[in-house]
Design a protein around this motif. Sequence first.
Motif, PDB file in Angstrom:
ATOM      1  N   GLN A   3      -7.725  -9.999  -4.473  1.00 28.25           N
ATOM      2  CA  GLN A   3      -6.573  -9.149  -4.191  1.00 28.25           C
ATOM      3  C   GLN A   3      -6.891  -8.177  -3.078  1.00 28.25           C
ATOM      4  OE1 GLN A   3      -5.249  -7.136  -7.829  1.00 28.25           O
ATOM      5  NE2 GLN A   3      -3.153  -7.662  -7.301  1.00 28.25           N
ATOM      6  N   LEU A   4      -5.911  -7.971  -2.215  1.00 29.64           N
ATOM      7  CA  LEU A   4      -5.981  -6.921  -1.202  1.00 29.64           C
ATOM      8  C   LEU A   4      -4.794  -6.000  -1.448  1.00 29.64           C
ATOM      9  CD1 LEU A   4      -6.703  -9.003   2.046  1.00 29.64           C
ATOM     10  CD2 LEU A   4      -8.341  -7.915   0.524  1.00 29.64           C
ATOM     11  N   VAL A   5      -5.064  -4.714  -1.573  1.00 28.41           N
ATOM     12  CA  VAL A   5      -3.998  -3.759  -1.863  1.00 28.41           C
ATOM     13  C   VAL A   5      -4.006  -2.665  -0.813  1.00 28.41           C
ATOM     14  CG1 VAL A   5      -3.024  -2.152  -3.531  1.00 28.41           C
ATOM     15  CG2 VAL A   5      -4.140  -4.248  -4.334  1.00 28.41           C
ATOM     16  N   GLU A   6      -2.908  -2.592  -0.075  1.00 32.07           N
ATOM     17  CA  GLU A   6      -2.777  -1.568   0.963  1.00 32.07           C
ATOM     18  C   GLU A   6      -2.131  -0.304   0.399  1.00 32.07           C
ATOM     19  OE1 GLU A   6      -1.550  -5.571   3.011  1.00 32.07           O
ATOM     20  OE2 GLU A   6      -1.190  -4.523   1.112  1.00 32.07           O
ATOM     21  N   SER A   7      -2.441   0.802   1.042  1.00 30.19           N
ATOM     22  CA  SER A   7      -1.799   2.075   0.714  1.00 30.19           C
ATOM     23  C   SER A   7      -1.858   2.971   1.942  1.00 30.19           C
ATOM     24  CB  SER A   7      -2.495   2.754  -0.475  1.00 30.19           C
ATOM     25  OG  SER A   7      -3.832   3.060  -0.148  1.00 30.19           O
ATOM     26  N   GLY A   8      -1.109   4.064   1.871  1.00 36.66           N
ATOM     27  CA  GLY A   8      -1.151   5.048   2.945  1.00 36.66           C
ATOM     28  C   GLY A   8       0.033   5.042   3.879  1.00 36.66           C
ATOM     29  N   GLY A   9       0.920   4.070   3.697  1.00 36.67           N
ATOM     30  CA  GLY A   9       2.110   4.047   4.543  1.00 36.67           C
ATOM     31  C   GLY A   9       3.078   5.156   4.164  1.00 36.67           C
ATOM     32  N   GLY A  10       4.117   5.285   4.964  1.00 37.76           N
ATOM     33  CA  GLY A  10       5.123   6.303   4.670  1.00 37.76           C
ATOM     34  C   GLY A  10       5.965   6.607   5.882  1.00 37.76           C
ATOM     35  N   LEU A  11       6.698   7.693   5.770  1.00 40.75           N
ATOM     36  CA  LEU A  11       7.574   8.157   6.846  1.00 40.75           C
ATOM     37  C   LEU A  11       6.867   9.285   7.584  1.00 40.75           C
ATOM     38  CD1 LEU A  11      10.346   8.277   8.285  1.00 40.75           C
ATOM     39  CD2 LEU A  11      11.081   9.855   6.473  1.00 40.75           C
ATOM     40  N   VAL A  12       6.794   9.159   8.885  1.00 42.14           N
ATOM     41  CA  VAL A  12       6.113  10.174   9.686  1.00 42.14           C
ATOM     42  C   VAL A  12       6.882  10.374  10.984  1.00 42.14           C
ATOM     43  CG1 VAL A  12       4.587   8.483  10.782  1.00 42.14           C
ATOM     44  CG2 VAL A  12       3.863  10.877  10.612  1.00 42.14           C
ATOM     45  N   GLN A  13       6.815  11.565  11.512  1.00 40.30           N
ATOM     46  CA  GLN A  13       7.492  11.849  12.777  1.00 40.30           C
ATOM     47  C   GLN A  13       6.667  11.311  13.943  1.00 40.30           C
ATOM     48  OE1 GLN A  13       8.283  16.099  12.889  1.00 40.30           O
ATOM     49  NE2 GLN A  13      10.340  15.749  12.079  1.00 40.30           N
ATOM     50  N   ALA A  14       7.345  11.014  15.010  1.00 42.29           N
ATOM     51  CA  ALA A  14       6.659  10.572  16.223  1.00 42.29           C
ATOM     52  C   ALA A  14       5.624  11.610  16.631  1.00 42.29           C
ATOM     53  CB  ALA A  14       7.662  10.356  17.342  1.00 42.29           C
ATOM     54  N   GLY A  15       4.457  11.122  17.014  1.00 44.07           N
ATOM     55  CA  GLY A  15       3.357  12.002  17.365  1.00 44.07           C
ATOM     56  C   GLY A  15       2.408  12.280  16.213  1.00 44.07           C
ATOM     57  N   GLY A  16       2.824  11.915  15.020  1.00 46.08           N
ATOM     58  CA  GLY A  16       2.007  12.151  13.843  1.00 46.08           C
ATOM     59  C   GLY A  16       0.943  11.078  13.637  1.00 46.08           C
ATOM     60  N   SER A  17       0.274  11.165  12.500  1.00 45.49           N
ATOM     61  CA  SER A  17      -0.834  10.242  12.200  1.00 45.49           C
ATOM     62  C   SER A  17      -0.721   9.723  10.776  1.00 45.49           C
ATOM     63  CB  SER A  17      -2.178  10.959  12.356  1.00 45.49           C
ATOM     64  OG  SER A  17      -2.376  11.415  13.663  1.00 45.49           O
ATOM     65  N   LEU A  18      -1.311   8.563  10.575  1.00 44.12           N
ATOM     66  CA  LEU A  18      -1.417   7.980   9.248  1.00 44.12           C
ATOM     67  C   LEU A  18      -2.764   7.299   9.109  1.00 44.12           C
ATOM     68  CD1 LEU A  18       2.000   6.184   8.526  1.00 44.12           C
ATOM     69  CD2 LEU A  18       1.052   8.147   7.309  1.00 44.12           C
ATOM     70  N   ARG A  19      -3.258   7.254   7.886  1.00 42.18           N
ATOM     71  CA  ARG A  19      -4.466   6.493   7.601  1.00 42.18           C
ATOM     72  C   ARG A  19      -4.138   5.477   6.518  1.00 42.18           C
ATOM     73  NH1 ARG A  19     -10.015   7.977   4.449  1.00 42.18           N
ATOM     74  NH2 ARG A  19     -11.492   6.848   5.779  1.00 42.18           N
ATOM     75  N   LEU A  20      -4.187   4.225   6.892  1.00 41.31           N
ATOM     76  CA  LEU A  20      -3.934   3.151   5.948  1.00 41.31           C
ATOM     77  C   LEU A  20      -5.247   2.697   5.329  1.00 41.31           C
ATOM     78  CD1 LEU A  20      -1.413   1.003   8.040  1.00 41.31           C
ATOM     79  CD2 LEU A  20      -0.960   2.968   6.572  1.00 41.31           C
ATOM     80  N   SER A  21      -5.179   2.358   4.062  1.00 45.33           N
ATOM     81  CA  SER A  21      -6.354   1.854   3.358  1.00 45.33           C
ATOM     82  C   SER A  21      -6.047   0.490   2.762  1.00 45.33           C
ATOM     83  CB  SER A  21      -6.760   2.811   2.235  1.00 45.33           C
ATOM     84  OG  SER A  21      -7.090   4.082   2.733  1.00 45.33           O
ATOM     85  N   CYS A  22      -7.066  -0.312   2.652  1.00 47.78           N
ATOM     86  CA  CYS A  22      -6.941  -1.636   2.026  1.00 47.78           C
ATOM     87  C   CYS A  22      -8.155  -1.842   1.139  1.00 47.78           C
ATOM     88  CB  CYS A  22      -6.849  -2.722   3.090  1.00 47.78           C
ATOM     89  SG  CYS A  22      -6.954  -4.409   2.443  1.00 47.78           S
ATOM     90  N   VAL A  23      -7.898  -1.907  -0.153  1.00 46.59           N
ATOM     91  CA  VAL A  23      -8.980  -2.123  -1.115  1.00 46.59           C
ATOM     92  C   VAL A  23      -8.975  -3.572  -1.539  1.00 46.59           C
ATOM     93  CG1 VAL A  23      -9.948  -1.459  -3.326  1.00 46.59           C
ATOM     94  CG2 VAL A  23      -8.803   0.251  -1.902  1.00 46.59           C
ATOM     95  N   ALA A  24     -10.118  -4.203  -1.422  1.00 48.13           N
ATOM     96  CA  ALA A  24     -10.255  -5.612  -1.789  1.00 48.13           C
ATOM     97  C   ALA A  24     -10.948  -5.728  -3.136  1.00 48.13           C
ATOM     98  CB  ALA A  24     -11.052  -6.352  -0.727  1.00 48.13           C
ATOM     99  N   SER A  25     -10.534  -6.693  -3.899  1.00 47.02           N
ATOM    100  CA  SER A  25     -11.163  -6.941  -5.191  1.00 47.02           C
ATOM    101  C   SER A  25     -11.218  -8.439  -5.441  1.00 47.02           C
ATOM    102  CB  SER A  25     -10.390  -6.239  -6.309  1.00 47.02           C
ATOM    103  OG  SER A  25      -9.065  -6.731  -6.384  1.00 47.02           O
ATOM    104  N   GLY A  26     -12.034  -8.807  -6.386  1.00 45.53           N
ATOM    105  CA  GLY A  26     -12.159 -10.215  -6.733  1.00 45.53           C
ATOM    106  C   GLY A  26     -13.438 -10.839  -6.204  1.00 45.53           C
TER     107      GLY A  26
END
Length: 125
Positions: A3-26
């Motif tokens: 399994q790969l599970v992503e997180s960290g997405g969302g709504l952000v204003q232009a110019g902003g930042s996000l950090r996406l994560s992906c945890v792998a298992s199995g």
Amino acid sequence: QVQLVESGGGLVQAGGSLRLSCVASGRTFSSSAMAWFRQAPGKEREFVAAINWIRSTTYYANSVKGRGTISRDNAKNTVYLQLNSLKPEDTAVYYCAASTPGGVVTTTPSGYKYWGQGTQVTVSS
């Protein structure tokens, strides 16, 4: 079960930042190439960034070069994507992908065997 599970997405204003994560298992992914792709409505899935398992060499699409950083923590079976200076055109569902053991980095989705369900990133102007 892998399994790969992503997180960290969302709504952000232009110019902003996000950090996406992906945890792998199995199983361990320390010898797999890991990548991020994205898909906007009505468009094909496109390559964003990738990191190989040898020396953690990184690769970026021109659209995010200089704004994105992919990294991995093999001890945590996790890969990250930091995106800065976000633009409305970055709006998409972002997917984490992993190759089979020993796989090499490619920029095409067919090069990856395992996929997450995706996390939505929306950038408002």
